[in-house]
Motif scaffolding. Structure first.
Motif, mmCIF file in Angstrom:
data_model
loop_
_atom_site.group_PDB
_atom_site.id
_atom_site.type_symbol
_atom_site.label_atom_id
_atom_site.label_comp_id
_atom_site.label_asym_id
_atom_site.label_seq_id
_atom_site.Cartn_x
_atom_site.Cartn_y
_atom_site.Cartn_z
ATOM 1 N N THR A 57 0.824 -1.205 0.000
ATOM 2 C CA THR A 57 0.000 0.000 0.000
ATOM 3 C C THR A 57 0.862 1.262 0.000
ATOM 4 N N LEU A 58 1.987 1.207 0.685
ATOM 5 C CA LEU A 58 2.816 2.403 0.891
ATOM 6 C C LEU A 58 4.044 2.491 -0.009
ATOM 7 N N HIS A 59 4.268 1.505 -0.872
ATOM 8 C CA HIS A 59 5.533 1.464 -1.613
ATOM 9 C C HIS A 59 5.793 2.715 -2.458
ATOM 10 N N ASP A 60 4.761 3.376 -2.931
ATOM 11 C CA ASP A 60 4.932 4.554 -3.779
ATOM 12 C C ASP A 60 4.584 5.869 -3.086
ATOM 13 N N VAL A 61 4.439 5.871 -1.772
ATOM 14 C CA VAL A 61 4.055 7.088 -1.060
ATOM 15 C C VAL A 61 5.061 8.216 -1.290
ATOM 16 N N GLY A 62 6.308 7.885 -1.554
ATOM 17 C CA GLY A 62 7.340 8.891 -1.787
ATOM 18 C C GLY A 62 7.150 9.710 -3.047
ATOM 19 N N TYR A 63 6.195 9.327 -3.904
ATOM 20 C CA TYR A 63 5.864 10.148 -5.067
ATOM 21 C C TYR A 63 5.055 11.390 -4.685
ATOM 22 N N ALA A 64 4.447 11.379 -3.507
ATOM 23 C CA ALA A 64 3.638 12.536 -3.097
ATOM 24 C C ALA A 64 4.491 13.805 -3.169
ATOM 25 N N PHE B 256 13.671 10.752 -5.526
ATOM 26 C CA PHE B 256 13.767 9.295 -5.632
ATOM 27 C C PHE B 256 12.748 8.718 -4.655
ATOM 28 N N HIS B 257 11.617 8.284 -5.175
ATOM 29 C CA HIS B 257 10.471 7.971 -4.329
ATOM 30 C C HIS B 257 10.692 6.874 -3.287
ATOM 31 N N PRO B 258 11.499 5.831 -3.530
ATOM 32 C CA PRO B 258 11.704 4.854 -2.452
ATOM 33 C C PRO B 258 12.386 5.466 -1.223
ATOM 34 N N LEU B 259 13.375 6.301 -1.452
ATOM 35 C CA LEU B 259 14.095 6.942 -0.357
ATOM 36 C C LEU B 259 13.216 7.987 0.328
ATOM 37 N N ASP B 260 12.543 8.813 -0.453
ATOM 38 C CA ASP B 260 11.677 9.836 0.126
ATOM 39 C C ASP B 260 10.540 9.202 0.929
ATOM 40 N N GLY B 261 9.942 8.145 0.405
ATOM 41 C CA GLY B 261 8.857 7.474 1.109
ATOM 42 C C GLY B 261 9.322 6.812 2.392
ATOM 43 N N ALA B 262 10.465 6.152 2.348
ATOM 44 C CA ALA B 262 10.992 5.488 3.545
ATOM 45 C C ALA B 262 11.336 6.509 4.629
ATOM 46 N N VAL C 98 9.591 -0.066 6.555
ATOM 47 C CA VAL C 98 10.344 1.043 5.963
ATOM 48 C C VAL C 98 11.414 0.515 5.007
ATOM 49 N N ARG C 99 12.107 -0.536 5.405
ATOM 50 C CA ARG C 99 13.152 -1.099 4.537
ATOM 51 C C ARG C 99 12.563 -1.718 3.275
ATOM 52 N N LEU C 100 11.380 -2.315 3.374
ATOM 53 C CA LEU C 100 10.719 -2.830 2.173
ATOM 54 C C LEU C 100 10.353 -1.693 1.223
ATOM 55 N N VAL C 101 9.780 -0.636 1.743
ATOM 56 C CA VAL C 101 9.423 0.520 0.916
ATOM 57 C C VAL C 101 10.679 1.109 0.271
ATOM 58 N N ALA C 102 11.734 1.261 1.045
ATOM 59 C CA ALA C 102 12.975 1.852 0.538
ATOM 60 C C ALA C 102 13.614 1.033 -0.570
ATOM 61 N N ASN C 103 13.438 -0.268 -0.508
ATOM 62 C CA ASN C 103 14.146 -1.156 -1.442
ATOM 63 C C ASN C 103 13.232 -1.875 -2.426
ATOM 64 N N HIS C 104 11.997 -1.412 -2.561
ATOM 65 C CA HIS C 104 11.066 -2.155 -3.413
ATOM 66 C C HIS C 104 11.497 -2.169 -4.880
ATOM 67 N N SER C 105 11.256 -3.306 -5.487
ATOM 68 C CA SER C 105 11.475 -3.496 -6.929
ATOM 69 C C SER C 105 12.876 -3.096 -7.386
#
Length: 178
Positions: A45-52, A60-66, A80-87
């Motif tokens: 659900t949160l993997h792309d929150v850093g695009y906001a 860089f949305h993974p870093l910003d979101g994490a 947080v680590r999953l969001v930061a390192n997704h895909s």
């Protein structure tokens, strides 16, 4: 209101639709995740929150979101680590000159099934939240960003790893009784 919804729904509705689709895929993988299903649905659900836009400090949305999840919400470290390192975000971070920063702040989880499952969910969901194949998704991403863009270069470079992760999840699903 959910954090992802609050950050994405109104400003980036297509990105929110994608996130909901990714979360839906994750919710269907409980039989291979067991007790880890909740953290996977949250990460999906949160993997792309850093695009906001309000969170995009590095672009860089993974870093910003994490960072957002860690700093503003005190989120679980594994989430947080999953969001930061997704895909395979480390490969894109490398393209952007941010790999060392990402690795230092948010090391990759050693739990391969979680890493693979988030790749699977993200890379088999269209921007509109519909199921697709990983191959079609890579083509779509390259088409949307351009082959010579940072994202285009990254996704082409990461595609063998993406396809391998999807295959591992498909194999795990096939091995589990329905």
């Amino acid at each position: 209101m959910h954090v992802g919804e609050a950050e994405l729904k109104n400003v980036l509705p297509r990105r929110w639709a994608h996130s909901l689709g990714v979360a839906s895929r994750a919710a269907g993988l409980g039989r291979i995740l067991g007790r880890e299903a909740d953290v996977m649905v949250a990460a999906a659900t949160l993997h792309d929150v850093g695009y906001a836009p309000r969170l995009a400090t590095t672009g860089f949305h993974p870093l910003d979101g994490a960072r957002f999840l860690c700093d503003e919400h005190g989120a679980d470290e594994r989430l947080v680590r999953l969001v930061a390192n997704h895909s395979f975000a480390l490969l894109e971070a490398e393209e952007r000159g941010l790999r060392e920063e990402l690795e230092a702040e948010f090391p990759l989880l050693e739990e391969q099934i979680l890493v693979d499952t988030l790749v699977y969910c993200d890379m088999t969901t269209t921007p509109f939240g519909e199921p697709t194949t990983a191959q079609e998704r890579v083509v779509e991403i390259v088409g949307r960003y351009g082959a010579d863009s940072v994202v285009g270069r990254f996704i082409r470079r990461a595609s063998p790893e993406i396809f391998a992760a999807v295959e591992r999840v498909d194999a795990a699903l096939a091995a589990q009784p329905r």
